[in-house]
Design a protein around this motif. Structure first.
Motif, mmCIF file in Angstrom:
data_model
loop_
_atom_site.group_PDB
_atom_site.id
_atom_site.type_symbol
_atom_site.label_atom_id
_atom_site.label_comp_id
_atom_site.label_asym_id
_atom_site.label_seq_id
_atom_site.Cartn_x
_atom_site.Cartn_y
_atom_site.Cartn_z
ATOM 1 N N ARG A 94 42.505 33.776 40.382
ATOM 2 C CA ARG A 94 41.147 34.023 39.353
ATOM 3 C C ARG A 94 40.304 32.574 40.060
ATOM 4 N NH1 ARG A 94 45.388 35.060 36.466
ATOM 5 N NH2 ARG A 94 45.548 32.795 35.667
ATOM 6 N N ARG A 95 40.202 32.205 41.243
ATOM 7 C CA ARG A 95 39.350 31.163 41.708
ATOM 8 C C ARG A 95 38.445 31.603 42.929
ATOM 9 N NH1 ARG A 95 42.781 25.698 41.877
ATOM 10 N NH2 ARG A 95 40.794 24.701 42.553
ATOM 11 N N GLY A 96 38.544 32.859 43.240
ATOM 12 C CA GLY A 96 37.838 33.492 44.214
ATOM 13 C C GLY A 96 38.602 33.696 45.794
ATOM 14 N N VAL A 97 39.907 33.128 45.576
ATOM 15 C CA VAL A 97 40.559 32.821 46.777
ATOM 16 C C VAL A 97 40.767 34.408 47.424
ATOM 17 C CG1 VAL A 97 42.531 32.006 48.243
ATOM 18 C CG2 VAL A 97 41.483 30.698 46.344
ATOM 19 N N GLY A 98 41.564 35.269 46.447
ATOM 20 C CA GLY A 98 41.794 36.642 47.019
ATOM 21 C C GLY A 98 40.642 37.528 47.482
ATOM 22 N N ALA A 99 39.419 37.265 46.848
ATOM 23 C CA ALA A 99 38.315 38.230 47.088
ATOM 24 C C ALA A 99 37.992 37.632 48.428
ATOM 25 C CB ALA A 99 37.183 37.893 46.122
ATOM 26 N N ALA A 100 37.847 36.292 48.693
ATOM 27 C CA ALA A 100 37.494 35.988 49.990
ATOM 28 C C ALA A 100 38.320 36.255 51.068
ATOM 29 C CB ALA A 100 37.444 34.455 50.057
ATOM 30 N N LEU A 101 39.920 36.346 51.001
ATOM 31 C CA LEU A 101 40.733 36.698 52.011
ATOM 32 C C LEU A 101 40.651 38.313 52.243
ATOM 33 C CD1 LEU A 101 43.838 34.668 51.134
ATOM 34 C CD2 LEU A 101 42.195 34.329 52.958
ATOM 35 N N LEU A 102 40.545 39.293 51.238
ATOM 36 C CA LEU A 102 40.366 40.500 51.179
ATOM 37 C C LEU A 102 39.173 40.878 51.978
ATOM 38 C CD1 LEU A 102 41.716 41.694 47.941
ATOM 39 C CD2 LEU A 102 42.945 42.291 50.298
ATOM 40 N N ARG A 103 37.805 40.377 51.684
ATOM 41 C CA ARG A 103 36.837 40.495 52.382
ATOM 42 C C ARG A 103 36.822 40.606 53.997
ATOM 43 N NH1 ARG A 103 33.594 37.030 50.609
ATOM 44 N NH2 ARG A 103 32.714 38.272 48.781
ATOM 45 N N ARG A 104 37.745 39.469 54.248
ATOM 46 C CA ARG A 104 37.657 39.206 55.740
ATOM 47 C C ARG A 104 38.815 40.131 56.351
ATOM 48 N NH1 ARG A 104 35.477 34.993 56.909
ATOM 49 N NH2 ARG A 104 36.145 34.842 59.207
ATOM 50 N N LEU A 105 39.775 40.810 55.463
ATOM 51 C CA LEU A 105 40.722 41.822 56.123
ATOM 52 C C LEU A 105 39.917 43.262 56.121
ATOM 53 C CD1 LEU A 105 43.864 41.425 54.278
ATOM 54 C CD2 LEU A 105 43.318 40.630 56.542
ATOM 55 N N VAL A 106 38.748 43.384 55.332
ATOM 56 C CA VAL A 106 38.116 44.489 55.265
ATOM 57 C C VAL A 106 36.995 44.524 56.570
ATOM 58 C CG1 VAL A 106 36.029 45.932 54.359
ATOM 59 C CG2 VAL A 106 37.923 44.815 52.967
ATOM 60 N N ALA A 107 36.485 43.436 56.982
ATOM 61 C CA ALA A 107 35.712 43.151 58.210
ATOM 62 C C ALA A 107 36.693 43.309 59.439
ATOM 63 C CB ALA A 107 35.047 41.867 58.081
ATOM 64 N N HIS A 108 37.907 43.004 59.481
ATOM 65 C CA HIS A 108 38.587 42.883 60.602
ATOM 66 C C HIS A 108 38.887 44.390 60.660
ATOM 67 C CE1 HIS A 108 42.020 41.774 63.451
ATOM 68 N NE2 HIS A 108 42.560 43.060 62.709
#
Length: 374
Positions: free
Chosen positions: A280-294
């Motif tokens: 709940r600090r934004g870590v998961g959203a940031a990592l998933l965004r990078r996976l979607v971009a990849h």
């Protein structure tokens, strides 16, 4: 004596190659190296030879044809042609590791091409090769069109070129995926691709996670054993990203989150595990965004995520980044299917998701830093 390159198609039957080499030997031609390219039309043999100075290209063609070779191509060669082909290809790959932007020139050198042209789109025919033209995807988008009037391209040459494209893409992804996350609360994390040596740190993170957190990441059963963790760190197709603290000023590095993208065919499955203290600090959203971009850069058609129905946080993140097109339920387990190509790309173009604005008051996104969503 003079160096020549000879390429000819020979029937892929026992003894036919020896007939051709015997015909060359009768003219005093010494074969220095030979490569065999298997094609549907037969075996394409590529020779580097040392021939008597008085022999002409027409003499060599006549010798090949007497040896039952066909579609003969002959050209003068230089001393660098003596280089071992695997050594030459490894040297070009080493160059790409140092300078991935040199992909076009590296392809020209590898294939002895007349020209290499970059196109802003893959083209209607997609990757592949014909007799004179080869089309290869550019890892940064678009494609390369390689032209060579002679000799005709072979499947083996296409495979070598594609392998160099894969090297350049891997290097580019390594650079893109190494960033610093500045979280909304001001904390900083480094994000980088995982390597096999990260296994002890990942096991330590797993031990720090609560049973509830582990169940949400691995709903089918217990947390994975070491063998499966190792596969998650280095998937055969896909990528694993780690969020880590420390690693500078002599401080040990600690893994606090891992995001995985594992591909099978045109579909890639995503998974996310964030240590309890960093949720709940934004870590998961940031990592998933990078996976979607990849995944969109790689051209996958869709993402899959297997999520327990009570994992509201993961469901909300996915819905915000790329709303699922289909949700299937099996008891408490939801399977979310997120279409990528149709959502983000025009027909014939590699999919790239639209950029999201950074939340107010956070650091801008660039090649060295990225800001996590709430």
């Amino acid at each position: 004596m003079t160096l020549w390159r000879i390429r000819a198609t020979v029937a892929d039957r026992p003894g036919f190659l020896s007939v051709l080499t015997a015909s060359l030997a009768l003219r005093g031609v010494n074969i220095l190296t030979v490569q065999v390219h298997t094609t549907e039309a037969g075996a394409v043999d590529d020779f580097l030879v040392d021939a008597p100075a008085e022999l002409t290209a027409a003499d060599l063609v006549a010798a090949v044809e007497r040896g039952r070779g066909r579609n003969c191509w002959v050209t003068r060669s230089e001393a660098q042609g003596l280089a071992d082909q695997p050594t030459r290809v490894l040297g070009l790959a080493s160059r790409l590791v140092r300078d991935p932007d040199a992909l076009g020139e590296t392809l020209r050198t590898l294939l002895s091409a007349d020209s290499v042209t970059w196109r802003p789109h893959p083209g209607q025919d997609g990757p592949g090769h014909g007799a004179e033209t080869m089309r290869l995807p550019d890892p940064d988008g678009g494609s390369f069109e390689v032209f060579r009037s002679a000799p005709s391209f072979t499947p083996a040459e296409y495979a070598r070129a594609q392998a160099l494209v894969d090297v350049a893409g891997a290097v580019a992804r390594q650079a893109v995926d190494r960033v610093t996350l500045v979280l909304p609360d001001g904390a900083e994390l480094a994000v980088r691709p995982a390597v096999p040596d990260d296994l002890p740190a990942l096991r330590a993170m797993r031990e720090r996670c609560s049973r509830r957190t582990l169940h949400r990441r691995f709903p089918a059963g217990a947390a994975p054993a070491t063998v499966r963790l190792r596969r998650l760190l280095a998937p055969a197709r896909g990528v694993a990203l780690l969020a880590v603290t420390g690693g500078s000023d002599g401080r040990p590095e600690h893994v606090v989150a891992v995001a995985n993208l594992v591909a099978e065919g045109a579909v890639a499955e995503v998974g996310l595990l964030v240590e309890d203290d960093w949720q709940r600090r934004g870590v998961g959203a940031a990592l998933l965004r990078r996976l979607v971009a990849h995944a969109t850069r790689a051209g996958y058609a869709a993402l899959l995520a297997h999520v327990p129905a009570d994992n509201v946080g993961m469901i909300r993140i996915l819905d915000r980044l790329c709303p699922p097109g289909q949700v299937d339920r099996d008891g408490n387990l939801l399977t979310l299917t997120v279409p990528l190509t149709d959502r983000y790309a025009e027909p014939g173009l590699t999919a790239v998701p639209p950029a999201e604005p950074a939340p107010a008051g956070t650091a801008p996104v660039d090649q060295t830093s990225a800001t996590a969503d709430r």
